[in-house]
Design a protein around this motif. Structure first.
Motif, PDB file in Angstrom:
ATOM      1  N   LEU A 141      -1.620   4.779   4.680  1.00 57.22           N
ATOM      2  CA  LEU A 141      -2.182   5.446   5.845  1.00 57.22           C
ATOM      3  C   LEU A 141      -3.361   6.335   5.470  1.00 57.22           C
ATOM      4  O   LEU A 141      -3.455   6.865   4.360  1.00 57.22           O
ATOM      5  N   ALA A 142      -4.264   6.497   6.435  1.00 54.35           N
ATOM      6  CA  ALA A 142      -5.338   7.485   6.346  1.00 54.35           C
ATOM      7  C   ALA A 142      -4.760   8.824   6.843  1.00 54.35           C
ATOM      8  O   ALA A 142      -3.783   8.837   7.575  1.00 54.35           O
ATOM      9  N   PRO A 143      -5.375   9.945   6.474  1.00 49.57           N
ATOM     10  CA  PRO A 143      -6.611  10.092   5.686  1.00 49.57           C
ATOM     11  C   PRO A 143      -6.383  10.090   4.176  1.00 49.57           C
ATOM     12  O   PRO A 143      -7.347  10.146   3.422  1.00 49.57           O
ATOM     13  N   GLU A 144      -5.107  10.054   3.741  1.00 50.59           N
ATOM     14  CA  GLU A 144      -4.870   9.993   2.300  1.00 50.59           C
ATOM     15  C   GLU A 144      -5.507   8.757   1.692  1.00 50.59           C
ATOM     16  O   GLU A 144      -6.004   8.803   0.556  1.00 50.59           O
ATOM     17  N   HIS A 145      -5.494   7.666   2.448  1.00 50.94           N
ATOM     18  CA  HIS A 145      -6.058   6.396   1.976  1.00 50.94           C
ATOM     19  C   HIS A 145      -6.922   5.821   3.095  1.00 50.94           C
ATOM     20  O   HIS A 145      -6.430   5.140   3.988  1.00 50.94           O
ATOM     21  N   ARG A 146      -8.198   6.120   3.038  1.00 44.62           N
ATOM     22  CA  ARG A 146      -9.106   5.665   4.089  1.00 44.62           C
ATOM     23  C   ARG A 146      -9.341   4.153   3.982  1.00 44.62           C
ATOM     24  O   ARG A 146      -9.100   3.537   2.934  1.00 44.62           O
ATOM     25  N   LEU A 147      -9.828   3.586   5.064  1.00 46.78           N
ATOM     26  CA  LEU A 147     -10.202   2.186   5.046  1.00 46.78           C
ATOM     27  C   LEU A 147     -11.244   1.947   3.952  1.00 46.78           C
ATOM     28  O   LEU A 147     -12.087   2.821   3.721  1.00 46.78           O
ATOM     29  N   PRO A 148     -11.151   0.863   3.202  1.00 47.88           N
ATOM     30  CA  PRO A 148     -10.416  -0.371   3.488  1.00 47.88           C
ATOM     31  C   PRO A 148      -9.042  -0.489   2.843  1.00 47.88           C
ATOM     32  O   PRO A 148      -8.569  -1.611   2.621  1.00 47.88           O
ATOM     33  N   ALA A 149      -8.370   0.635   2.495  1.00 48.42           N
ATOM     34  CA  ALA A 149      -7.080   0.557   1.804  1.00 48.42           C
ATOM     35  C   ALA A 149      -6.087  -0.320   2.561  1.00 48.42           C
ATOM     36  O   ALA A 149      -5.400  -1.160   1.965  1.00 48.42           O
ATOM     37  N   ALA A 150      -5.997  -0.137   3.884  1.00 49.78           N
ATOM     38  CA  ALA A 150      -5.041  -0.928   4.676  1.00 49.78           C
ATOM     39  C   ALA A 150      -5.389  -2.412   4.647  1.00 49.78           C
ATOM     40  O   ALA A 150      -4.491  -3.270   4.627  1.00 49.78           O
ATOM     41  N   TYR A 151      -6.679  -2.737   4.636  1.00 51.77           N
ATOM     42  CA  TYR A 151      -7.094  -4.143   4.555  1.00 51.77           C
ATOM     43  C   TYR A 151      -6.683  -4.741   3.209  1.00 51.77           C
ATOM     44  O   TYR A 151      -6.254  -5.898   3.127  1.00 51.77           O
TER      45      TYR A 151
END
Length: 343
Positions: A141-151
């Motif tokens: 999840l963001a904001p800990e892991h911003r896109l494109p992490a989920a992709y």
């Protein structure tokens, strides 16, 4: 915190999620706050439901949790219709050829998990009504892991699927009939995961993607469109809420015309041609009282203009209604069944 630690007893009412979000928005509370040490605290606490792998359960669907990437603390929840286990088999390891749907939950890239009751209950109904195996992804999840992490987590799930020895998948799934599906922000993930998957189609075999199911996709842009200008009053999704989610999830320094947010910028991704060549179908659904409806329609029109096999269904009511109202979910599942059959 692991997903087991997050699991809480009890079942959420259909309105608990929207009420929690709305109460924070009405009080001008963002629902998440940053801490001095760089971590974040989510003020919105929602019920979770544990997986139910025991076939003695009263549920028509069994579920189990499996790790995806322990380093990233990502994991998957698999849903199997119980009837698949009850079908007689005279041949060991008989494939029952159930379609497999890789599902990405919504909540603006920022909130909820695959274990959240609202997402769990929807996947149970999805598996039961469509007679499909659902692979629900608990992505970063963001904001800990911003896109494109989920992709990246989404594509990693596809790579995991092609090599897994998990019995529920190897024995009951037709890997040549796979669909990427998401709700809201999850639909955004499904779309961008699909674009990335076109670059490694051969590497994913025997997994074969047949189409994308984009349920109320979460898109945006720098310039406001008609449905975002206060002409539509969605009781769940607010304009300030969408602004806040994009602020937390897009790469730092990006504006709302970044391709992750606005898929129509620059006439769309160059990878769309690869989706067309692969023969995938794309289903885009939405509701007329959703402030995102104009962007969803514009996106669907772009796909059609580029020659993609695109099916649309825009009905009445607000953003994500099928997660809250069972009769609406039933109507949606009929549309999904027709789409899967035609693919």
């Amino acid at each position: 915190m692991s997903h087991d630690q997050q699991n809480q007893p009890g079942i959420a009412s259909s309105s608990s999620f929207s009420n929690s979000i709305m109460s924070h928005d009405q009080q001008n509370q963002p629902g998440i706050v940053s801490n001095p040490d760089g971590t974040y605290t989510r003020l919105i606490q929602l019920p979770s439901t544990p997986a139910t792998p025991d076939r003695n359960t009263h549920s028509p669907v069994l579920s189990k949790d499996l790790p995806l990437n322990p380093k990233n603390q990502t994991w998957l929840r698999i849903y199997l219709p119980k009837q698949a286990l009850d079908k007689p088999s005279t041949t060991p390891n008989l494939m029952l050829n159930l379609p497999v749907i890789v599902y990405f939950h919504g909540s603006g890239f920022v909130f909820t998990s695959a274990a959240s009751t609202i997402n769990h209950d929807f996947c149970v109904k999805l598996a039961a009504d469509l007679s499909a195996v659902i692979v629900s992804v608990d992505y970063r999840l963001a904001p800990e892991h911003r896109l494109p992490a989920a992709y990246e987590d989404a594509v990693e799930t596809l790579q995991w699927l092609k090599t897994t020895q998990e019995r529920w998948l190897t024995q009951f799934c037709d890997f040549s009939c796979c669909f990427l599906m998401g709700t809201s922000a999850g639909a955004n993930i499904a779309y961008h995961a699909g674009l990335r998957a076109t670059q490694v189609i051969d590497d994913l075999r025997p997994l074969k993607i047949k189409g994308l199911i984009l349920h109320h996709p979460f898109f945006g842009g720098s310039e406001r469109v008609r449905s975002e200008l206060g002409l539509i009053k969605d009781p769940f999704l607010t304009l300030s809420g969408t602004d806040f989610m994009w602020e937390l999830s897009l790469p730092i320094g990006s504006d709302r015309d970044h391709e992750y947010c606005n898929p129509t910028v620059g006439s769309g991704s160059s990878q769309l041609q690869q989706i067309q060549l692969a023969g995938w179908q794309v289903l885009v659904t939405g509701c007329n009282d959703d402030p995102l409806i104009d962007r969803q329609m514009e996106f669907a029109n772009m796909l059609k203009e580029k020659g993609l096999r695109t099916v649309t269904h825009f009905g009445e009511d607000h953003h994500g209604i099928e997660l809250f109202v069972e009769s609406k979910a039933k109507d949606l599942f009929v549309i999904l069944q027709n789409f899967i059959t035609s693919s």
